[in-house]
Design an enzyme around this catalytic site. Structure first.
Site, mmCIF file in Angstrom:
data_model
loop_
_atom_site.group_PDB
_atom_site.id
_atom_site.type_symbol
_atom_site.label_atom_id
_atom_site.label_comp_id
_atom_site.label_asym_id
_atom_site.label_seq_id
_atom_site.Cartn_x
_atom_site.Cartn_y
_atom_site.Cartn_z
ATOM 1 N N LYS A 83 0.406 -26.044 190.992
ATOM 2 C CA LYS A 83 -0.527 -25.029 191.479
ATOM 3 C C LYS A 83 -0.646 -25.158 192.995
ATOM 4 O O LYS A 83 -0.948 -26.244 193.509
ATOM 5 C CB LYS A 83 -1.879 -25.277 190.810
HETATM 6 O O1 G3P Z 1 -9.202 -21.212 187.212
HETATM 7 C C1 G3P Z 1 -9.970 -21.218 188.358
HETATM 8 C C2 G3P Z 1 -11.359 -21.580 188.003
HETATM 9 O O2 G3P Z 1 -11.446 -22.921 187.699
HETATM 10 C C3 G3P Z 1 -12.376 -21.214 188.992
HETATM 11 O O3 G3P Z 1 -13.489 -20.916 188.259
HETATM 12 O O4 G3P Z 1 -15.868 -20.578 187.850
HETATM 13 O O5 G3P Z 1 -15.108 -22.147 189.652
HETATM 14 O O6 G3P Z 1 -14.873 -19.693 189.944
HETATM 15 P P1 G3P Z 1 -14.911 -20.833 188.984
#
Ligand code: G3P
Length: 217
Positions: A83
């Site tokens: 990634k």
């Molecule tokens: O896959 C990306 C994710 O982990 C981000 O999620 O909820 O931190 O915006 P969030």
């Protein structure tokens, strides 16, 4: 739509994997921190558990360093997707690593133009962040639709991996638009099973079964 689980929590992955709900896993430095585990150790464990792609994120900011980290992460297992962030250096690293035959997930995508560049750089997955756009009152789902349209216009093979998913509705909306993959935290996948009418209906069936003295085994 494939389901990836967005966590480095091995117990949560195992539970969903046993149910056949896991087509892959995504992690990031914040999720690794939350797990309290060593990145190489926990990622190896997840790769042994899950057949599909397991995204492991680089932490370097310069392309050469990202490439070195990506190669090291890719040594963990064949199902590693490296990634990289959607920066110019990240795109350079994406091109080199994908030319080497490695899966690359380009993350932190917030625009259709960024997604277009990632596809040109050979990304296996593009990760548009729905929830973080919604946080700014920008419709994250519109971005998924825009990328779907652009990729379909030109036959790009990069898979749209809807990320930053916060609600069960995000899952069905992403599926309606045609995201190839959605990655969600375990609690969101659990929430997909819930409906107030299911609970209400079941309460009535349980009561009637008891009143009627129904026994099956
Ligand atoms: O896959 C990306 C994710 O982990 C981000 O999620 O909820 O931190 O915006 P969030």
């Amino acid at each position: 739509m494939k389901f990836f689980v967005d966590t480095a929590d091995v117990a949560a992955i195992t539970e969903l994997n046993d149910l056949g709900m896991v087509d892959g896993v995504t992690t990031n430095p914040s999720l690794i921190k939350k797990s309290g585990r060593d990145i190489l150790e926990v990622t190896r464990e997840i790769c042994e558990l899950v057949d599909g792609p397991v995204s492991a994120e680089v932490i370097a900011l310069k392309s050469d360093d990202m490439i070195a980290e990506g190669r090291k992460l890719a040594e963990i297992a064949e199902n590693i997707a490296v990634k990289v962030p959607l920066t110019w250096d990240g795109l350079k690293a994406c091109k080199v690593l994908s030319d080497e035959g490695r899966m690359v997930n380009v993350t932190l995508c917030f625009s259709a133009n960024q997604a277009l560049l990632a596809a040109k750089a050979g990304a296996t997955f593009i990760s548009p962040f729905i929830g973080r756009l919604d946080d700014l009152n920008i419709d994250g789902m519109e971005l998924i639709a825009d990328i779907r349209e652009i990729y379909d216009n030109y036959g790009f093979e990069t898979q749209i991996l809807a990320a930053s998913i916060r609600t069960a509705n995000h899952m069905s909306e992403a599926a309606k638009i045609g995201a190839d993959v959605a990655t969600a935290p375990p609690n969101v996948i659990h929430a997909m099973a819930s409906h107030v009418l299911t609970d209400k209906g079941l309460d009535a069936f349980v009561k009637d079964a008891k009143d009627a003295g129904i026994k099956i085994v």
